[in-house]
Design an enzyme around this catalytic site. Structure first.
Site, PDB file in Angstrom:
ATOM      1  N   ARG A 177       5.162  -4.335 -10.246  1.00 42.84           N
ATOM      2  CA  ARG A 177       5.496  -3.778  -8.917  1.00 42.84           C
ATOM      3  C   ARG A 177       6.130  -4.881  -8.088  1.00 42.84           C
ATOM      4  O   ARG A 177       5.512  -5.914  -7.860  1.00 42.84           O
ATOM      5  CB  ARG A 177       4.239  -3.262  -8.242  1.00 42.84           C
ATOM      6  CG  ARG A 177       4.465  -2.697  -6.847  1.00 42.84           C
ATOM      7  CD  ARG A 177       3.164  -2.119  -6.314  1.00 42.84           C
ATOM      8  NE  ARG A 177       3.320  -1.504  -5.008  1.00 42.84           N
ATOM      9  CZ  ARG A 177       3.143  -2.145  -3.855  1.00 42.84           C
ATOM     10  NH1 ARG A 177       2.818  -3.427  -3.844  1.00 42.84           N
ATOM     11  NH2 ARG A 177       3.278  -1.508  -2.714  1.00 42.84           N
ATOM     12  N   SER A 246       0.792   8.506  -8.215  1.00 45.06           N
ATOM     13  CA  SER A 246      -0.150   8.215  -7.121  1.00 45.06           C
ATOM     14  C   SER A 246      -0.587   9.524  -6.491  1.00 45.06           C
ATOM     15  O   SER A 246       0.244  10.421  -6.314  1.00 45.06           O
ATOM     16  CB  SER A 246       0.521   7.419  -6.016  1.00 45.06           C
ATOM     17  OG  SER A 246       1.161   6.307  -6.525  1.00 45.06           O
ATOM     18  N   LYS A 275      -0.701  -2.258   0.913  1.00 47.41           N
ATOM     19  CA  LYS A 275      -0.012  -0.983   1.200  1.00 47.41           C
ATOM     20  C   LYS A 275      -0.247  -0.701   2.687  1.00 47.41           C
ATOM     21  O   LYS A 275      -0.920   0.273   3.061  1.00 47.41           O
ATOM     22  CB  LYS A 275      -0.645   0.085   0.306  1.00 47.41           C
ATOM     23  CG  LYS A 275       0.127   1.352   0.148  1.00 47.41           C
ATOM     24  CD  LYS A 275       1.144   1.300  -0.951  1.00 47.41           C
ATOM     25  CE  LYS A 275       1.982   2.553  -0.857  1.00 47.41           C
ATOM     26  NZ  LYS A 275       3.357   2.427  -1.142  1.00 47.41           N
TER      27      LYS A 275
HETATM   28  C1  LIG Z   1      -2.100   2.809 -10.333  1.00 45.76           C
HETATM   29  C2  LIG Z   1      -1.282   2.961  -9.114  1.00 45.76           C
HETATM   30  N1  LIG Z   1      -1.659   3.862  -8.195  1.00 45.76           N
HETATM   31  C3  LIG Z   1      -0.936   3.997  -7.074  1.00 45.76           C
HETATM   32  C4  LIG Z   1       0.203   3.229  -6.860  1.00 45.76           C
HETATM   33  C5  LIG Z   1       1.053   3.413  -5.652  1.00 45.76           C
HETATM   34  O1  LIG Z   1       2.318   3.953  -5.953  1.00 45.76           O
HETATM   35  P1  LIG Z   1       3.296   4.447  -4.756  1.00 45.76           P
HETATM   36  O2  LIG Z   1       2.553   5.441  -3.962  1.00 45.76           O
HETATM   37  O3  LIG Z   1       4.563   4.859  -5.347  1.00 45.76           O
HETATM   38  O4  LIG Z   1       3.490   3.162  -3.898  1.00 45.76           O
HETATM   39  P2  LIG Z   1       4.212   1.830  -4.350  1.00 45.76           P
HETATM   40  O5  LIG Z   1       3.332   1.141  -5.329  1.00 45.76           O
HETATM   41  O6  LIG Z   1       5.509   2.209  -4.958  1.00 45.76           O
HETATM   42  O7  LIG Z   1       4.357   1.068  -3.093  1.00 45.76           O
HETATM   43  C6  LIG Z   1       0.553   2.314  -7.844  1.00 45.76           C
HETATM   44  N2  LIG Z   1       1.638   1.559  -7.703  1.00 45.76           N
HETATM   45  N3  LIG Z   1      -0.184   2.197  -8.945  1.00 45.76           N
HETATM   46  C1  3NM Z   2      -0.014  -0.186  -4.597  1.00 46.99           C
HETATM   47  C2  3NM Z   2      -1.080   0.620  -3.997  1.00 46.99           C
HETATM   48  N1  3NM Z   2      -1.107   1.987  -4.066  1.00 46.99           N
HETATM   49  C3  3NM Z   2      -2.155   2.490  -3.436  1.00 46.99           C
HETATM   50  C4  3NM Z   2      -2.400   3.941  -3.334  1.00 46.99           C
HETATM   51  O1  3NM Z   2      -3.428   4.324  -2.784  1.00 46.99           O
HETATM   52  O2  3NM Z   2      -1.579   4.694  -3.815  1.00 46.99           O
HETATM   53  S1  3NM Z   2      -3.149   1.332  -2.785  1.00 46.99           S
HETATM   54  C5  3NM Z   2      -2.169   0.105  -3.348  1.00 46.99           C
HETATM   55  C6  3NM Z   2      -2.425  -1.349  -3.118  1.00 46.99           C
HETATM   56  C7  3NM Z   2      -3.610  -1.867  -3.861  1.00 46.99           C
HETATM   57  O3  3NM Z   2      -3.620  -3.216  -3.660  1.00 46.99           O
HETATM   58  P1  3NM Z   2      -4.935  -4.051  -3.461  1.00 46.99           P
HETATM   59  O4  3NM Z   2      -5.697  -3.974  -4.709  1.00 46.99           O
HETATM   60  O5  3NM Z   2      -4.411  -5.452  -3.206  1.00 46.99           O
HETATM   61  O6  3NM Z   2      -5.643  -3.520  -2.283  1.00 46.99           O
END
Ligand SMILES: Cc1ncc(COP(=O)(O)OP(=O)(O)O)c(N)n1
Ligand code: 3NM
Ligand code: MG
Length: 356
Positions: A177, A246, A275
């Site tokens: 990512r 997601s 996020k």
């Molecule tokens: C395992 C997993 N779950 C959720 C996310 C979030 O994806 P998305 O909502 O497209 O947001 P971004 O990661 O693109 O900012 C994820 N990456 N992985």
């Molecule tokens: C990339 C992403 N997606 C989310 C979702 O809820 O879809 S939360 C998230 C960030 C997770 O990062 P951390 O482990 O540092 O909190």
């Protein structure tokens, strides 16, 4: 098997056919053993066996009687790449290649031997291509099923070192990512990460970008609610690659399952700077996923060692993290800690100490 005389000197033709019949049978046997013992897939093993038996029908005593191993210069030829295999993935790939090449030889030379042989072996070659895709898909789903910890990466100078450290700790699922780099850098990084993950037999997925996932031959893609429709990604990636989605609400979850996601993200469990701006879906939504998701799902968002027990108390079995591993001083140890705790919870459930 009825034979047709050909203009090609008969002993030469027979030796070519014999050698390539042998090659396909051996290669398929190697693949079959992995299907049976490695994947535990009776169905795939049965398909290999069926193909081997079909091939054996053409491998007559007459053809075998022309074998002359002592005078065959080919027995001495070996490429250094044949002497080493970096892992099961490479071993399978090499044997699929060998079988497909030999089938092609049998298809072409077979036309000089029997009117049916060319057609039969052409069909078999396509069957082997399909088998290869199915095996790969099966393998990917199996690794996914056995993955309880998911690392979603963040960019940084130590990216490769951290991912490798986590892989050394037993991680089997990685998502690349990177929201800000140029496509040139994304492509190069994805290529390197993909190779790294595959060296450890771990799955490698790309966030958002189906094109990059395809270009680097990743195991799949992760799509958010605002990314391209799952159906379109499936058309582009085919059935053998994984697609994750997601979800942030019960409606998202239901839709992702209906649309054929292979796994889902469930979150954010807690608000997280990774996020920023996205409100927490909370533990209530995680409890909903426990009861309603028939496919693998990962709680994500703000999960760390301090709140891990609260998340697990919902009945959740899989978690995805960014900062907990990417910012860790000792990523191997953190990975091992998460994995051992996830394992402990599953064992308690298996022995009915915790409810399922
Ligand atoms: C395992 C997993 N779950 C959720 C996310 C979030 O994806 P998305 O909502 O497209 O947001 P971004 O990661 O693109 O900012 C994820 N990456 N992985
Ligand atoms: C990339 C992403 N997606 C989310 C979702 O809820 O879809 S939360 C998230 C960030 C997770 O990062 P951390 O482990 O540092 O909190
Ligand atoms: Mg996204």
């Amino acid at each position: 098997m009825e034979e047709q005389y050909s203009p090609l000197a008969q002993p030469i033709l027979y030796r070519i056919l014999d050698a390539n019949l042998d090659r396909t049978r051996e290669g398929l046997r190697i693949i079959e053993e992995w299907c049976r013992f490695g994947l535990g897939s009776g169905e795939l093993a049965e398909e290999c066996k069926h193909l081997r038996q079909e091939i054996a029908r053409w491998h007559t005593m007459t053809l075998r009687s022309y074998r002359n191993t002592t005078d065959d210069p080919g027995t001495e030829l070996s490429h250094p790449q044949e002497e080493q295999r970096s892992g099961i993935e490479q071993l399978l790939q090499a044997n699929f290649c060998r079988v497909q090449e030999a089938l092609r030889v049998l298809e072409e030379y077979g036309k000089l031997y029997h009117p049916e042989m060319g057609k039969t072996f052409k069909q078999m070659r396509y069957q082997v291509y399909t088998l290869e895709s199915r095996l790969l898909a099966h393998q990917r789903h199996q690794v996914l099923q056995n993955s309880y910890l998911y690392l979603v990466t963040s960019p940084g100078e130590r990216l490769f070192a951290i991912v490798e450290a986590a892989l050394q700790g037993g991680l089997t699922l990685v998502q690349y990512r990177d929201k800000n780099s140029t496509d040139e850098i994304r492509l190069k990084t994805a290529q390197k990460l993909c190779q790294l993950c595959h060296r450890y037999n771990a799955l490698f997925l790309v966030n958002d970008r189906v094109d990059i996932a395809l270009a680097v031959d990743a195991d799949g893609v992760h799509l958010g609610q605002d990314d391209i429709p799952l159906e379109l990604a499936r058309q582009v990636l085919g059935p053998q690659r994984l697609i994750g989605r997601s979800t942030h609400s019960p409606e998202d979850l239901k839709r992702a399952i209906q649309e054929g996601a292979d796994y889902i993200g469930v979150g954010p469990v807690y608000e997280t700077p990774t996020k920023a701006g996205r409100p927490a879906a909370g533990l209530e939504y995680v409890r909903h996923a426990v009861k309603n998701s028939p496919i693998p799902w990962f709680a994500i968002g703000g999960i760390d060692m301090n709140n891990f027990d609260d998340v697990m108390a919902t009945g959740c079995e899989r978690v995805a993290v960014v900062r907990s591993i990417m910012n860790a001083e000792q990523p191997t140890l953190v990975t091992q800690y998460f994995l051992s705790q996830l394992n402990r919870v599953r064992n308690l459930k298996a022995y009915k100490v915790l409810p399922n």
